[in-house]
Enzyme design. Structure first.
Site, PDB file in Angstrom:
ATOM      1  N   TYR A   1       0.849  -1.179   0.000  1.00 62.52           N
ATOM      2  CA  TYR A   1       0.000   0.000   0.000  1.00 62.52           C
ATOM      3  C   TYR A   1       0.885   1.229   0.000  1.00 62.52           C
ATOM      4  O   TYR A   1       2.044   1.201   0.423  1.00 62.52           O
ATOM      5  CB  TYR A   1      -0.963   0.003   1.190  1.00 62.52           C
ATOM      6  CG  TYR A   1      -0.477   0.754   2.406  1.00 62.52           C
ATOM      7  CD1 TYR A   1      -0.714   2.122   2.547  1.00 62.52           C
ATOM      8  CD2 TYR A   1       0.205   0.098   3.429  1.00 62.52           C
ATOM      9  CE1 TYR A   1      -0.276   2.812   3.666  1.00 62.52           C
ATOM     10  CE2 TYR A   1       0.641   0.777   4.546  1.00 62.52           C
ATOM     11  CZ  TYR A   1       0.398   2.133   4.671  1.00 62.52           C
ATOM     12  OH  TYR A   1       0.842   2.807   5.774  1.00 62.52           O
TER      13      TYR A   1
ATOM     14  N   PHE B   1      -2.740   1.029  12.861  1.00 62.92           N
ATOM     15  CA  PHE B   1      -2.779  -0.283  12.200  1.00 62.92           C
ATOM     16  C   PHE B   1      -1.379  -0.739  11.787  1.00 62.92           C
ATOM     17  O   PHE B   1      -0.984  -1.884  12.029  1.00 62.92           O
ATOM     18  CB  PHE B   1      -3.695  -0.182  10.978  1.00 62.92           C
ATOM     19  CG  PHE B   1      -3.716  -1.402  10.106  1.00 62.92           C
ATOM     20  CD1 PHE B   1      -4.631  -2.419  10.329  1.00 62.92           C
ATOM     21  CD2 PHE B   1      -2.845  -1.525   9.028  1.00 62.92           C
ATOM     22  CE1 PHE B   1      -4.664  -3.538   9.513  1.00 62.92           C
ATOM     23  CE2 PHE B   1      -2.872  -2.640   8.208  1.00 62.92           C
ATOM     24  CZ  PHE B   1      -3.775  -3.655   8.455  1.00 62.92           C
ATOM     25  N   ASP B   2      -0.611   0.144  11.153  1.00 66.41           N
ATOM     26  CA  ASP B   2       0.741  -0.209  10.688  1.00 66.41           C
ATOM     27  C   ASP B   2       1.627  -0.664  11.836  1.00 66.41           C
ATOM     28  O   ASP B   2       2.306  -1.701  11.768  1.00 66.41           O
ATOM     29  CB  ASP B   2       1.406   0.989  10.009  1.00 66.41           C
ATOM     30  CG  ASP B   2       0.627   1.519   8.834  1.00 66.41           C
ATOM     31  OD1 ASP B   2      -0.596   1.712   8.961  1.00 66.41           O
ATOM     32  OD2 ASP B   2       1.239   1.756   7.775  1.00 66.41           O
ATOM     33  N   THR B   3       1.634   0.141  12.908  1.00 67.14           N
ATOM     34  CA  THR B   3       2.497  -0.173  14.048  1.00 67.14           C
ATOM     35  C   THR B   3       2.123  -1.503  14.661  1.00 67.14           C
ATOM     36  O   THR B   3       2.987  -2.342  14.959  1.00 67.14           O
ATOM     37  CB  THR B   3       2.394   0.936  15.108  1.00 67.14           C
ATOM     38  OG1 THR B   3       2.792   2.183  14.523  1.00 67.14           O
ATOM     39  CG2 THR B   3       3.282   0.629  16.298  1.00 67.14           C
TER      40      THR B   3
END
Length: 408
Positions: free
Chosen positions: A109, A201-203
Site C-alpha cells: 500500500y 494499524f501499521d504499528t
C-alpha cells in the site's frame, strides 16, 4: 475503545486478475482531486518498471465527495485498476478489507499523495517475491534516506519511533511511513489479530510481525512532505498512545498467541553450524571481551596501587591473582551461561591454570623488559603488561571454553 466491526465492503468493477503478483492498495477518503493523478502515475511506473503482472486497488473508505466516481472511471479506463468501497472510515480498516480480498501473493500500500519516490517500490517488494523477507517497509529515518519536510513533522516522527523503541522494544526504524508491503500468507495470519482500524494499524501489524519472528525488510526512501496533508496530528497522536498502551498490555499479559504465530509463520531454525564455528561463539567472544576489558582495568588499577609499596613483580602477582578469580566467576556466569555450584571447583581450577600461564607471560615480559632496559618508564612497563595480558586473555578464553562449554 477501538471499533473492530467490519463494515460492508463491495468489490466492484472487474475482479482482481488471478495472475497478478503484486496488488498495490491506495486507501483514500475524500481525495477526488488527487486520486486520478496518483493512480495514473503509479500505473505508468508499474507498467514501465515492474516486471510482473500487477493490480492497483483503490480502497475508498466512506468518501462523501466524488472520490468513488473518480475511482470507478479509472477502473473502467485501466484494466489493472480495481475499486473497493467501504461504508466506514479508517485506513487500517480499508487495508484489512483490500488485503483480505486480494488473491495476489504480495500485497502493498502507499498513500495517495505519493510522497515516497516510486523508484523504491521494486526494492520494497522484491524480497517478498523472492521469499527472502516477510514484510517490507519504507523508512525515512535511515542515514541514506532523503527527506524534505518541516521540523514539526520531523520531531514528531522521530519522537514516535523512539517511544516505540522504549515501550514496545521495536527494532524497525519507521512505523509511520505510508509505503509498506507484506506477503499474503503472512497477512492472513496476522490481520485477524490486528485490532486497530486507523493510523495505528501499521504499528500494530509490525509489532506482531517482529514478535512472531518474521523478517522485516527496510528500504531507505526519498520522501517529500505533502503540504496539503489532512492528518489530524493531535488526534492521531492520542490514538497512537492508546494503541501503544493496549498493545503493551496484551504483550505483558500474554493475551496474544505469539507462540502459535511463531510456530505457524516464523522461520525455521538455521541448521547446526559446522564444527569450525561452535554454537554461540560470536556471542561468547563479545561477552568475554566485555569481561576482559573490566578485568584489565581492575588489574591496572591494582597494579598501580601496589607497585609503589611492593615492587613490580609482587604487584603483578597480587593484581593478577585477584582479577583472575573475579574474571573466572564473571565468565562462568555471563559468558558461558553456567549457574549453580556444579563443577564450580573444576572451573576455578581451570581459571587458576589460566592465571598461572598469564602470570608466566606477564612476569616473563617484565623480566625481559627490566633485563634489557634497566629501569624502564612506567608507560613502557604498562604497555608491555597490556600486550602480555592480551596474549594471556586469548589463552584464557580457550581454556575456559573447553572447561565450561555450555549451550544455552
Amino acid at each position: 475503545m477501538t471499533d473492530t466491526r467490519e463494515p460492508r465492503a463491495a468489490v466492484q468493477a472487474r475482479p482482481t486478475a488471478p495472475t497478478a503478483v503484486l496488488d498495490v492498495v491506495v486507501p483514500v477518503h475524500n481525495e477526488e482531486a488527487d486520486l486520478a493523478p496518483c493512480v495514473r502515475r503509479l500505473h505508468a511506473h508499474l507498467t514501465a518498471h515492474f516486471p510482473y503482472p500487477f493490480r492497483i486497488t483503490v480502497a475508498d473508505n466512506a468518501s462523501v465527495d466524488g472520490t468513488l466516481a473518480v475511482a470507478e472511471a479509472l477502473a473502467a479506463e485501466l484494466p489493472e485498476v480495481g475499486v473497493l468501497h467501504l461504508d466506514a472510515k479508517g485506513r487500517g480498516r480499508a487495508l484489512r478489507a483490500a488485503w483480505s480480498a486480494s488473491p495476489a501473493p504480495v500485497l502493498a500500500y502507499m498513500d495517495v499523495d505519493l510522497s515516497t519516490d516510486l523508484a523504491a517500490l521494486l526494492p520494497l517488494v522484491a524480497p517478498l517475491i523472492s521469499g527472502h523477507s516477510d514484510l517490507a517497509i519504507g523508512t525515512r529515518l535511515a542515514r541514506t534516506s532523503r527527506v524534505v519536510r518541516g521540523a514539526k513533522r520531523e520531531v514528531i516522527s522521530r519522537g514516535y519511533n523512539l517511544l516505540l523503541r522504549g515501550t514496545l522494544a521495536v527494532r524497525f526504524s519507521d512505523a509511520q511511513c505510508g509505503f509498506k508491503a507484506i506477503r499474503a500468507d503472512v497477512a492472513a495470519g496476522l490481520l485477524p489479530l490486528v485490532q486497530d482500524t486507523g493510523w495505528f494499524f501499521d504499528t500494530e501489524l509490525l509489532v506482531l510481525a517482529q514478535r512472531s519472528g518474521l523478517r522485516i525488510h527496510e528500504v531507505p526512501v526519498d520522501w517529500v512532505d505533502d503540504p496539503d496533508s489532512r492528518v489530524d496530528i493531535v488526534a492521531t497522536a492520542l490514538a497512537d498512545l492508546r494503541g501503544i498502551g493496549r498493545l503493551g498490555r496484551a504483550l505483558v499479559t500474554g493475551a496474544l498467541p505469539l507462540a502459535d504465530l511463531r510456530a505457524q509463520l516464523g522461520r525455521a531454525p538455521l541448521p547446526a553450524p559446522p564444527a569450525q564455528v561452535p554454537a554461540g561463539l560470536p556471542r561468547q567472544l563479545a561477552r568475554f571481551a566485555v569481561v576482559g576489558v573490566g578485568s584489565t582495568l581492575a588489574y591496572l588499577v591494582l597494579f598501580l596501587l601496589a607497585r609503589g609499596p611492593l615492587g613490580a613483580q609482587p604487584a603483578n602477582l597480587l593484581a593478577l591473582l585477584v582479577t583472575a578469580v573475579a574474571n573466572t566467576a564473571a565468565n562462568r556466569r555471563l559468558t558461558f551461561g553456567v549457574t549453580g555450584r556444579r563443577h564450580a571447583g573444576r572451573h576455578h581450577l581451570q581459571g587458576l591454570l589460566a592465571f598461572a600461564l598469564g602470570l608466566a607471560l606477564t612476569s616473563g615480559s617484565l623480566a625481559v623488559l627490566h633485563a634489557t632496559a634497566g629501569t624502564p618508564p612506567r608507560v613502557l612497563e604498562l604497555t608491555v603488561l597490556i600486550a602480555a595480558n592480551l596474549a594471556a586473555t586469548a589463552l584464557r578464553f580457550t581454556l575456559l571454553r573447553l572447561a565450561m562449554h555450555h549451550r544455552a
